[in-house]
Design a protein around this motif. Structure first.
Motif, PDB file in Angstrom:
ATOM      1  N   SER A  69      44.952  48.731  44.940  1.00 14.72           N
ATOM      2  CA  SER A  69      44.688  48.867  43.506  1.00 14.72           C
ATOM      3  C   SER A  69      45.772  49.626  42.753  1.00 14.72           C
ATOM      4  O   SER A  69      45.783  49.628  41.522  1.00 14.72           O
ATOM      5  CB  SER A  69      43.338  49.562  43.278  1.00 14.72           C
ATOM      6  N   ALA A 102      34.995  46.178  36.529  1.00 14.82           N
ATOM      7  CA  ALA A 102      35.837  44.997  36.738  1.00 14.82           C
ATOM      8  C   ALA A 102      35.820  44.089  35.514  1.00 14.82           C
ATOM      9  O   ALA A 102      36.857  43.553  35.109  1.00 14.82           O
ATOM     10  CB  ALA A 102      35.361  44.229  37.971  1.00 14.82           C
ATOM     11  N   ASP A 120      41.501  49.307  37.283  1.00 17.91           N
ATOM     12  CA  ASP A 120      41.567  48.673  38.601  1.00 17.91           C
ATOM     13  C   ASP A 120      41.260  49.677  39.707  1.00 17.91           C
ATOM     14  O   ASP A 120      40.518  49.380  40.645  1.00 17.91           O
ATOM     15  CB  ASP A 120      42.955  48.060  38.842  1.00 17.91           C
TER      16      ASP A 120
END
Length: 218
Positions: A67, A136, A84
């Protein structure tokens, strides 16, 4: 004198991440198949959940590793958490919560524990998964449109969110009252199955070398 070089024994990739989630989801789905526990026994079902949870944790760890940095410089120059990273970190902690609860389900010995010995998503892990799913969606909305059905990443994110919601429903339905009665045992198992299948599909969609758009027909 030449500089010593080091080679990684294993370098995780998005493909590894997807396969870890797919295997974990498949084991969760197998454990949630109606009436299967009567055939295989409670211990076999909980082993499916226990092993599946570790595959989820592996996938979550890879996702967190890939990430990137935790923060970036905001418009005012101050460090700002990256969505993220926050998504991956929240989901990873959620998988750890499932590791704990699946272990307890597998090793339950007392009469009270036996009444709820078949594992269902616990409240803590489910809340963290739901928070991860929402993050997300928020993160995707930033650089893209919120509605992008031609893009496979969009489908993956939305199906993953549906799985998180299903696990949350399962956690509520599996609540055991002070009288030892499960609120809705059938719903708890069914929602676990739906959630597991959603996670499986969401990960399978992202298998491949790139995040290309889903081809359209016609």
């Amino acid at each position: 004198m030449a500089e010593p070089t080091t080679e990684r024994i294993w370098s995780p990739t998005p493909t590894h991440q997807c396969w870890a989630f797919i295997i974990g989801s498949a084991l969760f789905a197998l454990g949630s198949v109606p009436k299967l526990g009567e055939t295989l026994g409670v211990d076999a079902i909980n082993i499916c959940y226990f092993v599946g949870a570790w595959f989820f944790t592996t996938g979550g760890f890879i996702q967190l590793h890939l990430s990137g940095p935790r923060s970036t410089d905001g418009p005012d120059g101050r460090p700002t958490l990256r969505v993220d990273w926050l998504t991956a970190a929240t989901q990873f902690v959620g998988t750890l919560a499932f590791n704990v609860s699946t272990t307890f389900a597998l090793t339950a010995d007392t009469v009270t524990e036996i009444q709820r010995r078949v594992w269902t998503p616990d409240a803590g892990g489910s809340v963290l998964f739901l928070a991860s799913g929402v993050c997300a969606v928020v993160g995707y909305r930033g650089p893209h449109r919120l509605w992008a059905p031609r893009v496979r990443e969009w489908w993956s994110i939305m199906i993953n969110l549906a799985g998180c919601i299903a696990f949350g429903v399962s956690a509520v339905a599996a609540f055991v009252t002070p009288y030892g009665v499960t609120v809705a045992a059938v719903l708890a198992t069914s929602a676990t199955l739906v959630g597991a299948l959603c996670f499986l599909v969401a990960s399978a969609i992202m298998l491949g070398p790139s995040r290309s758009e889903v081809p359209t027909t016609g």
